[in-house]
Design a protein around this motif. Structure first.
Motif, PDB file in Angstrom:
ATOM      1  N   SER A   1      38.768  39.871  37.377  1.00  0.00           N
ATOM      2  CA  SER A   1      38.979  39.051  37.852  1.00  0.00           C
ATOM      3  C   SER A   1      37.663  38.877  36.406  1.00  0.00           C
ATOM      4  O   SER A   1      36.955  38.000  36.160  1.00  0.00           O
ATOM      5  CB  SER A   1      38.137  37.094  38.566  1.00  0.00           C
TER       6      SER A   1
ATOM      7  N   GLY B   1      47.428  40.710  37.779  1.00  0.00           N
ATOM      8  CA  GLY B   1      45.949  40.617  36.910  1.00  0.00           C
ATOM      9  C   GLY B   1      46.511  39.583  35.602  1.00  0.00           C
ATOM     10  O   GLY B   1      46.060  39.523  34.500  1.00  0.00           O
TER      11      GLY B   1
ATOM     12  N   ARG C   1      41.882  36.985  35.911  1.00  0.00           N
ATOM     13  CA  ARG C   1      41.528  36.920  34.801  1.00  0.00           C
ATOM     14  C   ARG C   1      39.957  36.537  34.148  1.00  0.00           C
ATOM     15  O   ARG C   1      39.835  35.670  34.354  1.00  0.00           O
ATOM     16  CB  ARG C   1      42.917  37.266  33.756  1.00  0.00           C
TER      17      ARG C   1
ATOM     18  N   ARG D   1      36.975  44.859  35.469  1.00  0.00           N
ATOM     19  CA  ARG D   1      38.549  44.564  35.771  1.00  0.00           C
ATOM     20  C   ARG D   1      39.407  46.198  35.145  1.00  0.00           C
ATOM     21  O   ARG D   1      40.087  45.707  35.520  1.00  0.00           O
ATOM     22  CB  ARG D   1      38.482  43.626  34.491  1.00  0.00           C
TER      23      ARG D   1
END
Length: 357
Positions: free
Chosen positions: A265, A164, A168, A309
């Motif tokens: 992302s 992560g 991102r 996300r």
């Protein structure tokens, strides 16, 4: 604990199997395990028929058995059903070493897409291959259920993770193309069903990242699509963050690590309601699953990037590595019990997973 992973899939290949095994090598030492690999890099190779980018190891069962003995692992994991996997399995059975396997690729469906081999024949061979191990690790609940229904024994869930920090949302977009941008990432081969995406009449731009045997053919057939080739690391992460929707047209993937990378992302996903997308996306607000892929693509434009996300960050590579290590320890315990002449049901053995063996 000393673990040896045997895999026919390895660098320079870029796929979910290689990414997963590489990440295990990064995560497992922190959990108290030493990891070594037996891969085609250890041998001379030849190109795989119909897929020359994949190199097959040229060796013998005796050589593989000798290499495993030299490593002297406490546990062997066989990741693939290719030549190295077959020979590693044979060596483990001959020496009484504990081993697990993992089911990454739906080879019966992939093979059937290329040559007229009945899927039932291939599944029969795969059952024999995997059922001799202590456990078969499968990436999603849907795949676990499917394999159990096909007669695979001791199938256990082994999910995947995502970085992560690398994958991102970003303020700057690197794709200077008309929007919205629909992105697909993965191996470019017939089994990925990319034409289902490329043939859609969508606004904006279509972008494909990846390499494979079907690349030249698809570039010629779909000149309006932007093909960027294989990308990794920061380069790939920046491309994800520059798109608006991630399109996953595959009907045969067992998981799709690219799904988690896209979600992390901030990309909502458009996919078919099949194995992989159902397990990762189903029942959430992070994507749209529809038998009409165009409908899914357009609807995904209206979804929250934040929720995408949030869903991805529920999956960690540390948890993935811990599940793997639990199964290795359970297999080692099972072998120790058998050597003492006692038989213990698998469900009883699972209580000892966290014991330092």
């Amino acid at each position: 604990m000393r673990i040896l992973i045997a895999s026919d899939a390895w660098q320079p290949q870029i796929n979910g199997v290689v990414r997963t095994l590489e990440r295990l090598g990064q995560e497992l030492p922190a959990l108290g395990a030493q990891v070594d690999y037996l891969t085609p890099q250890d041998y001379r190779t030849l190109p795989m028929p119909t897929y020359p980018d994949i190199r097959m190891a040229l060796t013998s069962p005796a050589n593989v058995a000798r290499r495993i003995a030299q490593h002297d692992p406490e546990h062997v994991h066989i990741a693939t059903e290719g030549p190295l996997g077959i020979m590693a399995r044979r060596a483990c059975l001959a020496s009484g070493r504990a081993f697990t396997t993992s089911y990454h690729t739906r080879f019966p469906e992939y093979l059937r897409a290329r040559v007229p081999v009945p899927e039932a024949w291939t599944y029969a061979w795969l059952r024999r291959f995997h059922n001799d191990g202590s456990a078969t690790l499968a990436a999603t609940p849907t795949l676990v259920s499917d394999l159990r229904a096909r007669g695979f024994d001791n199938v256990v869930l082994w999910s995947r993770g995502v970085d992560g920090d690398l994958f991102r949302p970003r303020d700057r977009r690197v794709l200077d193309l008309p929007g919205p941008i629909f992105l697909s990432v993965g191996r470019i081969a017939i089994e990925k069903n990319l034409e289902a995406f490329l043939s859609l009449d969508l606004p904006g731009s279509k972008v494909v990242v990846g390499d494979g045997p079907a690349l030249a053919q698809l570039k010629a057939r779909y000149p309006d699509t932007v093909f960027l080739g294989a990308r990794t690391g920061e380069d790939l992460a920046a491309i994800y963050a520059s798109a608006d929707v991630f399109v996953f047209p595959s009907l045969t993937d067992t998981f799709g690590i690219v799904l988690l990378e896209a979600l992390a992302s901030g990309l909502p996903v458009a996919a078919y309601p099949v194995m992989g997308p159902i397990d990762v996306i189903g029942g959430t607000e992070a994507g749209v699953l529809d038998a009409d892929l165009k409908t899914a693509c357009l609807a995904a434009l209206n979804l929250s990037r934040e929720k995408a996300r949030e869903l991805a960050l529920r999956h960690s590579w540390t948890a993935c590595a811990q599940l793997f290590l639990d199964e290795a320890r359970a297999a080692k315990f099972s072998r120790a019990v058998r050597q003492r002449g006692r038989i213990l049901p698998r469900m009883t053995m699972r209580r000892y997973r966290t014991t330092d063996l």
